[in-house]
Design a protein around this motif. Structure first.
Motif, mmCIF file in Angstrom:
data_model
loop_
_atom_site.group_PDB
_atom_site.id
_atom_site.type_symbol
_atom_site.label_atom_id
_atom_site.label_comp_id
_atom_site.label_asym_id
_atom_site.label_seq_id
_atom_site.Cartn_x
_atom_site.Cartn_y
_atom_site.Cartn_z
ATOM 1 N N THR A 91 -0.628 28.087 9.771
ATOM 2 C CA THR A 91 -0.950 27.533 10.362
ATOM 3 C C THR A 91 -1.675 26.451 11.659
ATOM 4 O O THR A 91 -1.228 25.445 10.665
ATOM 5 C CB THR A 91 -2.509 28.915 11.083
ATOM 6 N N GLN A 92 -1.135 26.542 12.758
ATOM 7 C CA GLN A 92 -1.239 25.160 13.312
ATOM 8 C C GLN A 92 0.130 24.203 13.347
ATOM 9 O O GLN A 92 1.037 24.411 12.802
ATOM 10 C CB GLN A 92 -1.901 23.956 12.784
ATOM 11 N N GLN A 144 0.799 13.886 18.708
ATOM 12 C CA GLN A 144 0.440 15.227 18.230
ATOM 13 C C GLN A 144 -1.004 16.027 18.962
ATOM 14 O O GLN A 144 -1.081 17.210 19.661
ATOM 15 C CB GLN A 144 0.941 16.444 17.088
ATOM 16 N N PHE A 145 -1.787 14.826 18.137
ATOM 17 C CA PHE A 145 -3.451 14.969 18.765
ATOM 18 C C PHE A 145 -3.851 14.789 19.697
ATOM 19 O O PHE A 145 -4.341 15.813 20.451
ATOM 20 C CB PHE A 145 -3.717 13.849 17.119
ATOM 21 N N ALA A 148 2.347 21.853 14.190
ATOM 22 C CA ALA A 148 2.254 21.002 14.175
ATOM 23 C C ALA A 148 2.195 20.456 12.238
ATOM 24 O O ALA A 148 3.110 19.663 11.652
ATOM 25 C CB ALA A 148 0.532 19.478 14.348
ATOM 26 N N VAL A 149 1.638 21.621 12.268
ATOM 27 C CA VAL A 149 1.363 21.423 10.533
ATOM 28 C C VAL A 149 3.079 22.364 10.269
ATOM 29 O O VAL A 149 3.488 21.927 9.072
ATOM 30 C CB VAL A 149 0.061 22.400 9.960
ATOM 31 N N TYR A 163 5.692 20.518 7.998
ATOM 32 C CA TYR A 163 6.344 21.357 6.829
ATOM 33 C C TYR A 163 8.434 21.275 6.807
ATOM 34 O O TYR A 163 9.112 21.458 5.422
ATOM 35 C CB TYR A 163 6.116 22.843 6.637
ATOM 36 N N HIS A 216 1.787 27.001 22.409
ATOM 37 C CA HIS A 216 1.926 26.555 20.372
ATOM 38 C C HIS A 216 2.441 27.725 19.988
ATOM 39 O O HIS A 216 3.142 26.922 18.634
ATOM 40 C CB HIS A 216 0.391 26.997 20.857
ATOM 41 N N LEU A 219 1.867 12.328 14.723
ATOM 42 C CA LEU A 219 1.120 12.327 14.853
ATOM 43 C C LEU A 219 -0.093 12.285 15.441
ATOM 44 O O LEU A 219 -0.811 12.981 16.057
ATOM 45 C CB LEU A 219 0.076 12.632 13.363
#
Lengths: 218, 218
Positions: A66-67, A97-98, A69-70, A74, A13, A94
């Motif tokens: 955090t996370q 990613q999910f 994908a976020v 960014y 991650h 997205l």
């Protein structure tokens, strides 16, 4: 100001965020997390770094994210890269990613941990077999999708690729054999030839084995 | 044109999308998935509905979306509701949705399936115990976060709430007891009092037990 990423080498991650930073050409520095000595489970980490007790965490001035994908989104907002060529592509990124967080990296990360970073006598065989079996379904979905495609979404490298590859370059065994999945294999090779790509263990300091001197301490 | 949602009552991931549709006041109709007779694993479903073999799937004219968080974002883009009051809140919503997909709904959904929808002799005890234990960590993170807060992000109901509640209203046992987590309990009660809220089994046709006549067939 240099961006800092709280991370450690074994965390796929974290790799998703570190790889995005590297391939975006951003100036950044890893902030070592002593994961195997319990740092993410400590009260201090949960209070000061991430209440979810997870890695990675990106710190950019007052921005604290955090996370993975976020964090990727960014960076894409800043540079205009890897976020897809249209709103439809952004939604498709997205979506993958999910899917990855639910079916691929979450299970691959856990399985790799159980098979490699737990003492042999503590490895839960039934959980390992069950998870390995579920992961085969995930590899099959990704492999079929990549049949005839260079990249997961659209015609270019996006954050969908930088997400789904999170655990797939690691050398430790967790039931994933590249040769078994030819379209995934070709895609991983293609991705590794792009500017800024690097292996997770070359981007971030390793935390295993625990109690060993770390990169920072040596 | 009426929006259609491929879904079934037992799917908490479907519920996240159905609840968003209901609370957004959108005109929609459920399209029943015969999950327990294997519909999502069929070639036809993977070819025509979702190559990932998952529910839910939203169809709005030519738009075809999967992954509940993507569906929720699509609805928020149309109505301006539940997407957060700022870019920072939008990122925070996404953060909780990813956390949910990795640590909460994914594991709760699997555990509930193993404990309730598999024949008793096929239930994998070791996997059930392992997953229940991991889920307790997730409940603890959410409960601590909701201490002193009405909603997960900011001062209003958002898609973060409509995501994290996905499996938490179901009656089947999977180790989650509301009374054990007072801040989650109060938040679930608060959410259930909002306009448009409905229980999953009142929003979507049920698919269990398999081979039973379905709502459509009766």
């Amino acid at each position: 100001m240099t961006i800092r990423l709280h991370c450690f080498g074994e965390s796929g991650h974290s790799y998703k965020a570190a790889l995005a930073l590297s391939m975006q050409g951003v100036d950044w520095t890893p902030e070592f997390i002593d994961f195997f000595n319990g740092e993410t489970r400590s009260d201090a980490y949960r209070r000061d770094v991430n209440a979810m007790g997870e890695a990675p965490v990106l710190v950019d001035g007052d921005t604290h994210l955090t996370q993975s994908a976020v964090i990727q989104a960014y960076l894409s907002d800043r540079t205009g890269r890897f976020g897809g060529a249209s709103l439809e592509e952004a939604r498709e990124i997205l979506r993958w990613q999910f899917w990855d967080n639910h079916k691929l990296s979450s299970q691959a990360g856990m399985l790799r941990f159980l098979m490699n970073f737990l003492p042999e006598e503590k490895r839960p065989t039934a959980v390992i077999d069950f998870t390995a079996n579920r992961l085969r379904s995930a590899y099959a979905v990704l492999d079929a999708h990549l049949d005839g495609r260079d990249w997961i979404v659209g015609d270019a490298l996006t954050n969908a690729d930088l997400t789904c590859c999170g655990y797939l370059y690691y050398p430790e065994p967790f039931g994933f054999v590249r040769a078994d999945w030819p379209h995934i294999d070709a895609w991983l090779a293609r991705l590794s030839e792009q500017p800024g790509w690097a292996h997770p263990y070359d981007l971030m300091p390793r935390a295993f084995p625990p109690n060993a001197p770390t990169k920072e301490a040596t």
